[in-house]
Design a protein around this motif. Structure first.
Motif, PDB file in Angstrom:
ATOM      1  N   PHE A 311      -6.038 -14.580  -5.784  1.00 10.36           N
ATOM      2  CA  PHE A 311      -6.781 -13.415  -5.297  1.00 10.36           C
ATOM      3  C   PHE A 311      -8.306 -13.504  -5.444  1.00 10.36           C
ATOM      4  O   PHE A 311      -9.020 -12.698  -4.858  1.00 10.36           O
ATOM      5  N   MET A 312      -8.788 -14.469  -6.219  1.00 10.75           N
ATOM      6  CA  MET A 312     -10.235 -14.589  -6.345  1.00 10.75           C
ATOM      7  C   MET A 312     -10.793 -15.472  -5.222  1.00 10.75           C
ATOM      8  O   MET A 312     -10.191 -16.491  -4.864  1.00 10.75           O
ATOM      9  N   PRO A 313     -11.955 -15.120  -4.650  1.00  8.81           N
ATOM     10  CA  PRO A 313     -12.556 -15.937  -3.576  1.00  8.81           C
ATOM     11  C   PRO A 313     -13.255 -17.166  -4.161  1.00  8.81           C
ATOM     12  O   PRO A 313     -14.483 -17.199  -4.318  1.00  8.81           O
ATOM     13  N   LEU A 314     -12.481 -18.175  -4.504  1.00 11.86           N
ATOM     14  CA  LEU A 314     -13.001 -19.358  -5.189  1.00 11.86           C
ATOM     15  C   LEU A 314     -13.454 -20.429  -4.196  1.00 11.86           C
ATOM     16  O   LEU A 314     -12.727 -20.753  -3.257  1.00 11.86           O
ATOM     17  N   ARG A 315     -14.607 -20.976  -4.417  1.00  6.28           N
ATOM     18  CA  ARG A 315     -15.117 -22.036  -3.549  1.00  6.28           C
ATOM     19  C   ARG A 315     -14.403 -23.361  -3.824  1.00  6.28           C
ATOM     20  O   ARG A 315     -14.084 -24.110  -2.922  1.00  6.28           O
TER      21      ARG A 315
END
Length: 603
Positions: A311-315
């Protein structure tokens, strides 16, 4: 620039991909920061487009030697020590933490495999492999010179850390081999495993009983092997570097955006979870707060890791979610893991079974347990090599057949008694052989089914950690079942036999303690004991032990049954057995620019 879409809508390339699997690219648009610049340049090239003599070049042959020797070092760090732990303990112990000599290997490899796979995908593999060889060399030196068990545990920790890179052939090897030859190439690596794992009990016992150096000899051998691997990695292994993979960004940028939170969660979660399972029934009772707390907290952290990655917008996610959403890949690595679990569990249980049930009849030959232990190690390794040679296509059907047959044969070992050593050895060898065959085909299948081969290290690194986790769970289940059943069966079977043989009931507790502890001096001092009573008690102990091992073999049906169900849904991937090579090697800095590349811009 376009990117292979993680899970759906991918383009079917050259084949009628009936099951939605391909190595093609998608036209689904995503931002540059989240796509190809993270995965890097696609180096895939057809075998026909490689330079003439590429597969006979020094970089390729030297890399193949490095991969093979390293795999032998990685598995040998566990396989050489496991059969002779009791002799090591007698020499530099005794120590109640002896089991950690073996457990620390599984712990460190399980935690680090996912890190090695992902980091080497991002930054390039060369220095991770060199680092693994360095750690393996240092660890074996520490073990070879250890004067006590804690020092040996410290050495095995370094060995396990190094092994997380050394056993990663599933991506270091598979990416430099045409898809259609991956099974055969994996068989080459398992030939090295045949030496380091298949013959490990024999080699270990030979050092203990046939040489003056004793158990330390296995670590002297590993020092030489690790040093050889280190030399080969350094001089010959030159896969694409970071600058070749990511021409538009710097290492600092990648380091800045790396998924440190996810790394912390999965590392600490796996450590605690593994430690809790390892402590249970060994250092602390299963109901102990130490055990329950570490398992629960570890499990919570692993769940938190999964949610964070999803759910986290991780690069630069440590584990991109499309890897775990790929159903067929998850089925494949689960089956692969179940095969591995059988080895790691029975590598501990099988040698004790041999000594307990059949050792007395072969007490005049101290090498006999080593020969008999080859039924497991040799069977696994033999199956791996034979399976690689004979398997050409329809890999999914081979997985289904070998899993079913191997599981049935191992379950049939439950029929063995103290009077059937030959049956036990034959069934263990044949069952292990089919599990070894399963190992080579399921590991290859798992590498082929990865949709974007630029993420092969990430996917297979996750598979390795998943495999270690499941292996640890299965090993724990098997050992707990054995311990519980052995306690119950001894309590119900031995007292009646001892009383019937004439031992006073007041002496039963002392007799059982002395016999099960292997203390012959204390056994002779038990009030009312006689040679006839000792014989009757030993026979009753063997019968109780056989009943306990029988339950363990029956319990394998539960795990293998899950694998058999999963195998039914595996798709046919024969269309992926092409002549493409995912990654090409070069001979050093001066040759970097000559490495064949695909066009970065895809239409």
């Amino acid at each position: 620039m376009a990117e292979p879409k993680p899970d759906i809508d991918h383009v079917e390339k050259e084949h009628d991909v009936e099951n939605g699997i391909c190595h093609g690219v998608s036209t689904h648009p995503q931002s540059l920061a989240d796509s190809d610049d993270i995965k890097g340049v696609d180096f895939t090239v057809d075998e026909a487009d490689l330079p003439t003599g590429y597969f006979h070049s020094l970089p390729f042959l030297g890399s193949m030697l490095a991969i093979g020797v390293s795999f032998a070092c990685g598995v040998g760090g566990f396989a050489f020590a496991a059969p002779i732990l009791s002799y090591i303990n007698a020499d530099i112990g005794p120590d109640p933490n002896l089991t950690w000599v073996a457990l620390t290997y599984t712990l460190t490899t399980g935690v680090c495999l996912i890190l090695v796979g992902r980091l080497s995908d991002l930054f390039g593999r060369r220095w991770f492999m060199i680092g693994g060889a360095c750690l393996g060399t240092l660890g074996t030196i520490v073990c070879a010179t250890a004067q006590n068990i804690p020092a040996l545990i410290a050495g095995e920790t370094l060995v396990g850390l190094g092994a997380s890179a050394q056993i990663s052939f599933a991506f270091t090897l598979n990416e430099i081999i045409p898809f259609k030859y991956r099974i055969l190439a994996n068989g080459y690596v398992y030939v090295w495993g045949l030496i380091a794992s298949g013959l490990a009990p024999l080699i270990s016992y030979a050092f203990v009983f046939k040489t003056s150096v004793g158990w330390r000899g296995v670590y002297y051998l590993l020092i030489a092997m690790n040093a050889t691997a280190l030399i080969c990695w350094f001089f010959f292994y030159h896969p694409p570097t970071f600058s070749m993979k990511h021409s538009r960004q710097t290492k600092i940028q990648f380091i800045k955006h790396f998924d440190y939170v996810g790394t912390f969660l999965v590392t600490l979660g796996l450590l605690l979870f593994f430690m809790g399972l390892s402590w249970g029934g060994q250092l602390h009772p299963w109901k102990s707060a130490y055990v329950i707390a570490t398992i629960v907290v570890g499990a919570i952290l692993l769940i938190a890791f999964g949610l964070y990655e999803a759910f986290m917008p991780l690069r630069e996610a440590l584990l991109p979610t499309h890897v775990t959403k790929h159903r067929d890949f998850m089925f494949a690595i689960t089956i692969w893991s179940l095969g591995s679990a059988i080895y790691y569990a029975f590598a501990i249980i099988w040698p004790t079974m041999l000594v307990t049930l059949y050792g007395g009849a072969h007490s005049s030959d101290p090498m006999w347990p080593g020969y008999a232990a080859l039924a497991l190690n040799g069977g696994i390794s033999f199956g791996e090599v034979i399976g690689a040679v004979v398997t050409k296509k329809r890999i999914h059907n081979i997985i289904q057949a070998t899993l079913f047959i191997g599981s049935a044969l191992l379950a049939a070992t439950a029929s063995c008694t103290p009077d059937t050593p030959t049956r036990a050895i034959v069934l263990m060898f044949l069952g292990s052989m089919f599990i070894g065959w399963l190992e080579v085909v399921s590991s290859t299948y798992s590498s082929l089914i990865v949709k974007d081969q630029r993420e092969l290290g990430t996917a297979i690194g996750f598979a390795g950690s998943f495999r270690s986790t499941l292996s640890t769970i299965c090993s724990t289940v098997y050992t707990v079942i054995l311990s519980n059943r052995l306690t119950a069966n001894i309590a119900s079977m031995m007292p009646p036999a001892l009383i019937e043989a004439g031992l006073p009931s007041s002496s039963i507790g002392d007799f059982i303690t002395a016999l099960t502890g292997g203390n012959t001096t204390a056994l002779d001092l038990v009030p009312g004991v006689s040679p006839t009573i000792i014989t009757a008690g030993s026979n009753a102990y063997q019968v109780a032990s056989a009943a306990s091992y029988r339950t363990v073999f029956y319990s394998t049906i539960a795990f293998s049954g899950i694998g058999i169900i999963f195998s039914i849904f595996l798709p046919n991937i024969d269309h992926l057995l092409t002549s493409e090579v995912s990654t090409t090697l070069h001979s050093g800095k001066a040759d970097e620019a000559t490495v064949p590349k695909r066009q970065e811009e895809k239409e």
